[in-house]
Design a protein around this motif. Structure first.
Motif, mmCIF file in Angstrom:
data_model
loop_
_atom_site.group_PDB
_atom_site.id
_atom_site.type_symbol
_atom_site.label_atom_id
_atom_site.label_comp_id
_atom_site.label_asym_id
_atom_site.label_seq_id
_atom_site.Cartn_x
_atom_site.Cartn_y
_atom_site.Cartn_z
ATOM 1 N N ASP A 117 39.881 38.419 30.728
ATOM 2 C CA ASP A 117 41.034 37.733 31.332
ATOM 3 C C ASP A 117 42.073 37.438 30.254
ATOM 4 N N GLU A 118 43.070 38.273 30.176
ATOM 5 C CA GLU A 118 44.132 38.151 29.165
ATOM 6 C C GLU A 118 43.570 37.868 27.775
ATOM 7 N N SER A 161 43.502 35.813 37.661
ATOM 8 C CA SER A 161 42.368 35.053 37.127
ATOM 9 C C SER A 161 41.417 34.652 38.242
HETATM 10 MG MG MG Z 1 45.520 34.031 34.669
#
Ligand code: MG
Ligand code: ADP
Lengths: 250, 253
Positions: B173-174, B43
Motif C-alpha cells: 500500500d503506497e 487502501s
Molecule cells: Mg490509501
C-alpha cells in the motif's frame, strides 16, 4: 537551630525501626497487588462488550435525530466499561484515607461482621491496592491507547492472535511509555503509606506520632521525614535505572 | 492458477459507500498495480483483501478457499476463525509507514513471526532471514533497531519481514509514499527484483512509470469503482475514460 542530640536520634531510630519495616511492607505489597490488578481494571475500562448491540440494525451505524441517538446509546451500552468507569471515578475522586476507613470499619458497621485483629493489616493492603489499581489502570490505558494502530495491523496480518499481539507487541511498548507516570505514582505511594495511621496500623508514621506525643518532641517526626525522603531517593534511583534499561529503542 | 479472487466487493463506512461492486483476480506470478486519486478506496480494498476490514458484500477467495462468500442476497459471510487463520498465511502486506516493531531488532522483526506463528525451526528461519537481509542490502543491520535506520532501510526490513513468512502473494500500500524522494528508488528496485522472480503482487502506487514497467495489469480506481483496467501500456499511455485521462494528466506535468 537547636543542636540535635544524636544519641536521641539513635534512640528514636531504634523505636521507629519496626515501623519502617511495616511501611516498606505496605509499599511493596501494594505495588505487587495493584500493578497487575490495574491491568485487569484497564481491560475492563477499555471493554467494548455491548450485549444489546445485536438488536441494532446494521444500516443504522450512523443514527439520525435525537430519537435515533438515544436508541443508539441504549443499544450500544457497554456495561463493563460503565461500571469500571464509575469504580475508577470513585476511587480517584474520594480521599484514600476515607477509603481505608470504609474498608476497615465497613464490614462491621454494614454487615455486623466481627473480623480478627489481623484484619487491620489486610484492610490497609486492600485499601491501598484497590486505590492504586485505579490510578495504574488509567496510566496503562493511556499507554495502551498511545500505541499506533499500525502495530496491531502489522501483527494481525502476520497472523498474531489478539493475546500474542498484546503480550509481545503492545505490552512491552506500553511498559516503556508509562515509566514516567508510574514513577510519579510510586513516589506518591511512599508518602501515602503514612495514611495507614488512620487505622492505627503500626507503620512508621503512626509510631513517630506516638513517640512525638509522648516525649513532647518534634524530633521523631523529623526523623520520619528523613526516612521518607531517603526511601523516595532510592525509588527514584531504581525507576531511573528501569527507564535507562528500556532506552535501547525509541 | 488464481491466487486471489475478489467478486462484487462492497464496503460502506456508515453511509459512505467506499467500494462499489469491485471485482478483481490475480493469477500466480502476476503483478497488478492499482492507481487512482486519494480517497478512491485503494487502501480500503487492500485492507479488505488482507482481512483488516470486513467487506459488506461479495466473495474473497485465496487459492480456491473462501475467506468470505456472498450469500443469496450478496452479503459477505466470513469463514470461521480457524480457516481465516490458515488463509492469512497466503499473503503479506507492506504498509506505507512500515509498521515495524520498534522494540525488536531487525533480526527479531523478521524471525519472530515465522518461528512463533509459522512454527518453523529457529535455525532454518535465521538462515533464511540472513539471506533475505543480504538480498535487501542490510546484512550489517541485523542487530540494529528500527529507529536507527533510514525510511528506505525500514521499508526494506518490512518487505523482508513479509517475505520471511513465505506468502503466496504480497500486497503493497503506497510503499514509497512515506519516503524522501531520493529513497523511493531503492524500494522500487526491490519490488522490481521480486517481480523478476515472479512474486505475485498487488501494488497501490502513485509511481506511474514504475507501475507501467513492473505490472502485467493496471487498475484505475476512482470513487470506489474500477473506472478502467487493462494492460499497462493501454491504461497509462492510451487511457480511454475521461476520468483516467484527467488523473494521469496531473502526473505528466
Ligand atoms: Mg490509501
Ligand atoms: N476506518 C474508516 N472509517 C470511516 N471512513 C473511512 C475509513 N477508512 C477509510 N474511510 C473512507 O473511505 C474512503 C476511501 O479511503 P481509502 O481507502 O483510504 O482511499 P485511498 O487509499 O484510495 O486514498 C475515504 O472517503 C475515507 O475517508
Amino acid at each position: 537551630m537547636i543542636g540535635i542530640d544524636f544519641s536521641q536520634v539513635w534512640g528514636i531510630l531504634g523505636q521507629l525501626g519496626e515501623g519502617m519495616g511495616a511501611s516498606v511492607m505496605i509499599f511493596a505489597l501494594t505495588l505487587l497487588f495493584s500493578m497487575p490488578l490495574g491491568l485487569l481494571v484497564a481491560f475492563g475500562r477499555m471493554s467494548k462488550w455491548a450485549p444489546l448491540r445485536f438488536l441494532q440494525k446494521e444500516e443504522v451505524k450512523q443514527p439520525v435525530g435525537l430519537g435515533g441517538k438515544i436508541k443508539a446509546g441504549v443499544l450500544g451500552f457497554k456495561p463493563i466499561q460503565f461500571i469500571v468507569k464509575i469504580f475508577i471515578a470513585i476511587l480517584r475522586g474520594t480521599p484514600l484515607m476515607l477509603q481505608l476507613i470504609v474498608v476497615f470499619y465497613g464490614p462491621f458497621y454494614l454487615f455486623g461482621m466481627q473480623l480478627p485483629r489481623s484484619y487491620r493489616f489486610i484492610a490497609v493492603l486492600i485499601g491501598f491496592s484497590v486505590n492504586y489499581a485505579a490510578y495504574f489502570a488509567e496510566i496503562y490505558r493511556s499507554g495502551i491507547e498511545s500505541i499506533p494502530v499500525g502495530q496491531y495491523e502489522a501483527a494481525a496480518v502476520l497472523g498474531y492472535s489478539k493475546s500474542q499481539t498484546f503480550r509481545r507487541i503492545i505490552f512491552p511498548q506500553m511498559a516503556k511509555r508509562i515509566v514516567p507516570p508510574v514513577t510519579n505514582e510510586v513516589i506518591t505511594l511512599v508518602k501515602d503509606t503514612s495514611l495507614a495511621f488512620v487505622l492505627t496500623y503500626e507503620e512508621m508514621f503512626t509510631i513517630a506520632k506516638q513517640i512525638a506525643a509522648k516525649e513532647g518532641s518534634i524530633l521523631p517526626l523529623f526523623v520520619a521525614g528523613v526516612f521518607y525522603f531517603i526511601f523516595n531517593f532510592v525509588v527514584a534511583f531504581v525507576m531511573e535505572r528501569i527507564e535507562k534499561a528500556m532506552d535501547y529503542y525509541r | 492458477m488464481k491466487v486471489l479472487e475478489i467478486n462484487h466487493c462492497n464496503k460502506k463506512f456508515g453511509d459512505n459507500e467506499v467500494l462499489k461492486d469491485i471485482s478483481l483476480s490475480v493469477s500466480e506470478g502476476q503483478v497488478v498495480s492499482i492507481i487512482g486519486p486519494s480517497g478512491s478506496g485503494k487502501s480500503t480494498l487492500l485492507r479488505c483483501a488482507t482481512l483488516l476490514e470486513t467487506m459488506d458484500g461479495g466473495d474473497l477467495v485465496y487459492l480456491g478457499e473462501y475467506a468470505a462468500k456472498a450469500d443469496a442476497v450478496g452479503k459477505a459471510v466470513y469463514s470461521d476463525k480457524e480457516s481465516l487463520r490458515n488463509i492469512k498465511k497466503n499473503f503479506g502486506l507492506v504498509f506505507q509507514n512500515f509498521n515495524l516493531f520498534p522494540h525488536y531488532s531487525v533480526m527479531r522483526n523478521i524471525t519472530e513471526p515465522p518461528i512463533l506463528i509459522g512454527k518453523r525451526p529457529k535455525d532454518e528461519v535465521y538462515r533464511e532471514a540472513r539471506v533475505l537481509l543480504e538480498k535487501m542490502g542490510l546484512s550489517d543491520k541485523e542487530d540494529a533497531y528500527p529507529f536507527q535506520l533510514s525510511g528506505g532501510q525500514q521499508q526494506r526490513v518490512s518487505i523482508a519481514r513479509a517475505l520471511a513468512m513465505k506468502p503466496k502473494m504480497l500486497f503493497f500500500d503506497e510503499p514509497t509514499s512515506a519516503l524522501d524522494p531520493e529513497l523511493t528508488g531503492e524500494i522500487l528496485k526491490v519490488i522490481k527484483d521480486l517481480a523478476a522472480e515472479h512474486m505475485t503482487m498487488v501494488i497501490v502506487t502513485h509511481e506511474m512509470a514504475f507501475a507501467r514497467d513492473v505490472s502485467n495489469h493496471i487498475i484505475f480506481m476512482d470513487g470506489g469503482v474500477i473506472v478502467e483496467e487493462g494492460a499497462p501500456q493501454d491504461v497509462i499511455n492510451n487511457p480511454q475514460q475521461e476520468r483516467t485521462k484527467a488523473f494521469l494528466g496531473r502526473f505528466q506535468q
